[in-house]
Design a protein around this motif. Sequence first.
Motif, short mmCIF file in Angstrom:
data_model
loop_
_atom_site.label_atom_id
_atom_site.label_comp_id
_atom_site.label_asym_id
_atom_site.label_seq_id
_atom_site.Cartn_x
_atom_site.Cartn_y
_atom_site.Cartn_z
N TYR A 172 29.38 54.43 41.98
CA TYR A 172 30.52 54.04 42.83
C TYR A 172 30.01 53.11 43.95
O TYR A 172 28.80 52.98 44.17
N ASN A 173 30.96 52.47 44.62
CA ASN A 173 30.63 51.60 45.75
C ASN A 173 31.71 51.79 46.80
O ASN A 173 32.83 51.30 46.65
N THR A 174 31.39 52.54 47.86
CA THR A 174 32.37 52.87 48.89
C THR A 174 32.91 51.61 49.58
O THR A 174 34.11 51.49 49.83
N GLN A 175 32.02 50.67 49.89
CA GLN A 175 32.45 49.45 50.57
C GLN A 175 33.40 48.64 49.71
O GLN A 175 34.38 48.07 50.20
N LEU A 176 33.14 48.61 48.41
CA LEU A 176 34.02 47.89 47.49
C LEU A 176 35.40 48.55 47.46
O LEU A 176 36.43 47.85 47.46
N GLU A 177 35.44 49.87 47.45
CA GLU A 177 36.72 50.57 47.43
C GLU A 177 37.53 50.28 48.68
O GLU A 177 38.76 50.17 48.63
N VAL A 178 36.86 50.14 49.81
CA VAL A 178 37.55 49.79 51.06
C VAL A 178 38.21 48.42 50.93
O VAL A 178 39.37 48.23 51.32
N LEU A 179 37.48 47.46 50.35
CA LEU A 179 38.05 46.12 50.17
C LEU A 179 39.24 46.15 49.22
O LEU A 179 40.26 45.50 49.46
N LEU A 180 39.12 46.90 48.13
CA LEU A 180 40.20 46.95 47.15
C LEU A 180 41.43 47.65 47.71
O LEU A 180 42.57 47.27 47.40
N LEU A 232 33.25 33.66 41.60
CA LEU A 232 34.40 32.82 41.93
C LEU A 232 34.91 32.14 40.67
O LEU A 232 34.15 31.46 39.98
N ARG A 233 36.18 32.34 40.36
CA ARG A 233 36.78 31.72 39.18
C ARG A 233 37.50 30.44 39.60
O ARG A 233 38.39 30.47 40.44
N ILE A 234 37.07 29.34 39.01
CA ILE A 234 37.65 28.04 39.32
C ILE A 234 38.23 27.44 38.04
O ILE A 234 37.60 27.48 36.98
N SER A 235 39.42 26.90 38.14
CA SER A 235 40.06 26.27 36.99
C SER A 235 39.25 25.07 36.51
O SER A 235 38.63 24.36 37.32
N LYS A 236 39.23 24.84 35.20
CA LYS A 236 38.55 23.65 34.67
C LYS A 236 39.28 22.37 35.04
O LYS A 236 38.78 21.27 34.81
N TRP A 237 40.50 22.52 35.61
CA TRP A 237 41.27 21.36 36.07
C TRP A 237 41.29 21.29 37.59
O TRP A 237 42.14 20.66 38.18
N VAL A 252 33.36 29.01 56.48
CA VAL A 252 34.13 30.20 56.12
C VAL A 252 35.30 29.76 55.25
O VAL A 252 36.00 28.80 55.56
N ILE A 253 35.51 30.46 54.14
CA ILE A 253 36.56 30.09 53.20
C ILE A 253 37.36 31.34 52.84
O ILE A 253 36.81 32.44 52.76
N ASN A 254 38.67 31.18 52.67
CA ASN A 254 39.54 32.31 52.35
C ASN A 254 39.68 32.49 50.84
O ASN A 254 39.77 31.52 50.10
N PHE A 255 39.73 33.75 50.42
CA PHE A 255 39.85 34.04 48.99
C PHE A 255 40.59 35.34 48.78
O PHE A 255 40.78 36.14 49.70
N SER A 256 41.02 35.57 47.55
CA SER A 256 41.64 36.83 47.16
C SER A 256 40.79 37.46 46.06
O SER A 256 40.00 36.79 45.41
N ILE A 257 40.94 38.78 45.87
CA ILE A 257 40.23 39.51 44.82
C ILE A 257 41.19 39.74 43.67
O ILE A 257 42.26 40.32 43.84
N GLN A 258 40.82 39.28 42.50
CA GLN A 258 41.68 39.35 41.33
C GLN A 258 41.12 40.32 40.27
O GLN A 258 39.96 40.69 40.31
N ASN A 259 42.00 40.68 39.33
CA ASN A 259 41.64 41.57 38.22
C ASN A 259 41.23 42.94 38.72
O ASN A 259 40.26 43.55 38.23
N GLN A 267 35.02 43.63 36.20
CA GLN A 267 35.41 42.25 35.92
C GLN A 267 36.19 41.64 37.08
O GLN A 267 37.02 40.76 36.89
N LEU A 268 35.92 42.11 38.27
CA LEU A 268 36.56 41.55 39.46
C LEU A 268 36.09 40.12 39.67
O LEU A 268 34.94 39.77 39.37
N TYR A 269 36.97 39.28 40.16
CA TYR A 269 36.55 37.93 40.52
C TYR A 269 37.35 37.45 41.73
O TYR A 269 38.41 38.01 42.06
N ALA A 270 36.83 36.44 42.40
CA ALA A 270 37.49 35.87 43.56
C ALA A 270 38.22 34.59 43.17
O ALA A 270 37.81 33.88 42.25
N GLU A 271 39.29 34.31 43.90
CA GLU A 271 40.04 33.08 43.69
C GLU A 271 40.34 32.48 45.05
O GLU A 271 40.77 33.19 45.97
N LEU A 272 40.11 31.20 45.20
CA LEU A 272 40.33 30.53 46.48
C LEU A 272 41.82 30.45 46.81
O LEU A 272 42.67 30.37 45.93
#
Length: 231
Positions: A79-87, A120-125, A137-144, A150-155
């Motif tokens: 488990y990861n307590t810090q990750l659960e806090v973010l989610l 970080l998941r970036i579109s091929k387009w 500093v850049i803003n992102f969301s947590i997806q999936n 299989q968590l990933y970030a999206e800008l």
Amino acid sequence: MSEEIYKGHITFVNYDKHFATIDYLRDGKTGKTKSVNCKTISPDGKKSHHFRVGDNIQFQLKLSDRGDKQTAYNIKFLYNTQLEVLLNKAVEENRFAGYLKKVDDGWLIKEMKSYIFFPLRISKWELQPAEQAVNEVINFSIQNQGKRNQLYAELFSHSYIPEYKQAVELNKQQKPVEATVTRVSQYAVYVTILGGKIQSKLEGVEGLKEGDKLEVKITYITPHRVVVEKV
């Protein structure tokens, strides 16, 4: 090689060289902790888990390939307590701040408070981030979020190529566009549109060969997938 199973937590991950450092309690009587490294990728190049700082794990110990020190193996994520806090936070407000890091052919983003990295998941387009963005500093969301491994970030801010924006408008208006066949397989016909910038495929269409032109409509479009059908 020891049969004993230890428990510890990851304190450092080197995503470039594919190894991590584990701190663990070696002697319960004295309370002394030790550190040991482990590989985060198997010899065949596969990753069983995307390890992060703060991951609590169990593992075994053996001598390294060179035989000069111990290394951890048979690692299992607990488990990861810090990750659960973010989610949990993401359920109410899925907006975080972090820093970009270039690794191999992809990007990671480090959440600035927990130091947890997300692919970080970036579109091929989509245009790749500029080099100077690494220090900003850049803003992102947590997806999936339903799949912890299989968590990933999206800008939050995207820079799509003009052809992708044009494809979005074509989809809204359901206007036909010329496509060029680039490859034909037994399963599908692969095509490009808008000067070869947007790729898609046709299924259930026969009689086409490489280089043929035809009109198609975009029936579905996302930053990661474009679906077309023959007009």
